[in-house]
Design an enzyme around this catalytic site. Structure first.
Site, PDB file in Angstrom:
ATOM      1  N   LYS A 218      21.325 -62.973  40.116  1.00 22.88           N
ATOM      2  CA  LYS A 218      20.310 -63.172  38.708  1.00 22.88           C
ATOM      3  C   LYS A 218      20.427 -64.554  38.436  1.00 22.88           C
ATOM      4  CE  LYS A 218      21.229 -58.487  37.039  1.00 22.88           C
ATOM      5  NZ  LYS A 218      22.278 -58.197  38.052  1.00 22.88           N
TER       6      LYS A 218
ATOM      7  N   ASP B  29      18.878 -71.213  36.001  1.00 23.09           N
ATOM      8  CA  ASP B  29      19.384 -72.691  36.044  1.00 23.09           C
ATOM      9  C   ASP B  29      18.095 -73.573  36.050  1.00 23.09           C
ATOM     10  OD1 ASP B  29      20.753 -74.901  36.104  1.00 23.09           O
ATOM     11  OD2 ASP B  29      22.464 -74.319  37.282  1.00 23.09           O
TER      12      ASP B  29
HETATM   13  O1  C5P Z   1      27.201 -47.500  40.036  1.00 18.56           O
HETATM   14  P1  C5P Z   1      25.913 -47.423  39.600  1.00 18.56           P
HETATM   15  O2  C5P Z   1      24.978 -46.528  40.596  1.00 18.56           O
HETATM   16  O3  C5P Z   1      25.696 -47.249  38.130  1.00 18.56           O
HETATM   17  O4  C5P Z   1      25.360 -48.908  39.921  1.00 18.56           O
HETATM   18  C1  C5P Z   1      24.327 -49.391  39.952  1.00 18.56           C
HETATM   19  C2  C5P Z   1      24.170 -50.894  40.395  1.00 18.56           C
HETATM   20  O5  C5P Z   1      23.105 -51.328  39.911  1.00 18.56           O
HETATM   21  C3  C5P Z   1      25.259 -51.817  39.843  1.00 18.56           C
HETATM   22  O6  C5P Z   1      25.608 -52.803  40.949  1.00 18.56           O
HETATM   23  C4  C5P Z   1      24.513 -52.635  38.700  1.00 18.56           C
HETATM   24  O7  C5P Z   1      24.939 -53.980  38.641  1.00 18.56           O
HETATM   25  C5  C5P Z   1      23.096 -52.557  38.931  1.00 18.56           C
HETATM   26  N1  C5P Z   1      22.297 -52.422  37.670  1.00 18.56           N
HETATM   27  C6  C5P Z   1      22.604 -51.531  36.886  1.00 18.56           C
HETATM   28  N2  C5P Z   1      21.712 -51.398  35.720  1.00 18.56           N
HETATM   29  C7  C5P Z   1      20.760 -52.269  35.407  1.00 18.56           C
HETATM   30  C8  C5P Z   1      20.815 -53.452  36.307  1.00 18.56           C
HETATM   31  C9  C5P Z   1      21.617 -53.667  37.531  1.00 18.56           C
HETATM   32  O8  C5P Z   1      23.065 -50.483  37.274  1.00 18.56           O
HETATM   33  N3  C5P Z   1      20.150 -52.005  34.279  1.00 18.56           N
END
Ligand code: C5P
Length: 231
Positions: free
Chosen positions: A61, A64
């Site tokens: 993400k 900069d």
């Molecule tokens: O464990 P889980 O399935 O919730 O993980 C989802 C992944 O997606 C994590 O690495 C998290 O950083 C990413 N993510 C998310 N929700 C968002 C953006 C990114 O869960 N809104």
């Protein structure tokens, strides 16, 4: 379909991450490396995954000045990552610089509005009333595509609207995926894999339902089977 399901390696060390990869097994070929793992293990863990033949989604993400983001994008291209995230709020010049540095060899994904920000939170950042976060996400998604990026990351709930904004081309990568009946953890709005693909996702990101399962390989297979039902 397997290569469209990305498993998030949200681990605190390379050893832990690679142990997870071993447990998930050969059916999974695409892994996401996020801020925690990258901060702990750096580009070495990306190289280790690439050496094992896996695709990598580097979820840093970036946000900069254009020169810095272009440099980081070029280094990510050298690592051979498939996807890299940048914040759309870095602005047009930053996005264009990143797209130029990617030279088509890295799929740049724009993050529009973090799902942790609601109208009140975004209004506080901008210093003005924001009546609808969704509209801001749409606007930023259009900017991402105009700047020449490959696509966006968004929740599956937003996927149909962003697909309409972006048209048929472009990647839509959606986290927040669960099997029906799974624990939702800290995700607010979840979708099944099948629903996400039906709603226009091109790839999904799954973390804890696979990495936290007692049998991660079986959990991955269940997600893929669900995804195949949604095509
Ligand atoms: O464990 P889980 O399935 O919730 O993980 C989802 C992944 O997606 C994590 O690495 C998290 O950083 C990413 N993510 C998310 N929700 C968002 C953006 C990114 O869960 N809104």
């Amino acid at each position: 379909m397997n290569d469209r399901v990305i498993v998030a390696l949200d681990a605190s060390s390379a050893e832990h991450a690679l142990r997870l990869v071993d447990r998930i097994g050969p059916e999974c070929s695409f892994y996401k490396v996020g801020l925690e793992l990258y901060t702990a293990a750096g580009s070495a863990v990306v190289r280790a995954l690439r050496e094992r033949g896996h695709q990598v989604f580097l979820d840093l993400k970036l946000h900069d000045i254009p020169n810095q983001v272009a440099g980081a994008t070029a280094r990510a291209a050298e690592l051979g990552v498939t996807f890299l995230t940048v914040h759309a709020m870095g602005g047009r010049d930053m996005l264009a610089a990143a797209a130029a540095a990617a030279e088509g060899s890295v799929g740049l994904l724009g993050v529009t509005v973090l799902t942790s920000l609601d109208e009140k939170g975004l209004g506080a950042v901008f210093g003005r009333g924001i009546p609808d976060v969704g509209r801001e996400a749409d606007r930023l998604a259009a900017m991402v595509r105009e700047a020449g990026l490959a696509g966006v990351v968004c929740s599956a709930a937003e996927a149909p609207r962003l697909r309409a904004t972006m048209g048929p081309g472009g990647a839509i990568v959606t986290p927040g995926i669960r099997l029906a009946g799974d624990a939702v953890h800290d995700q607010r709005r979840v979708r099944t894999a099948g629903e996400a693909f039906r709603d226009g996702a091109t790839n999904i990101v799954v973390g804890r339902p696979v990495t936290g399962a007692s049998d991660p390989a079986a959990a991955f297979a269940r997600i893929v089977a669900d995804a195949e039902g949604g095509r």
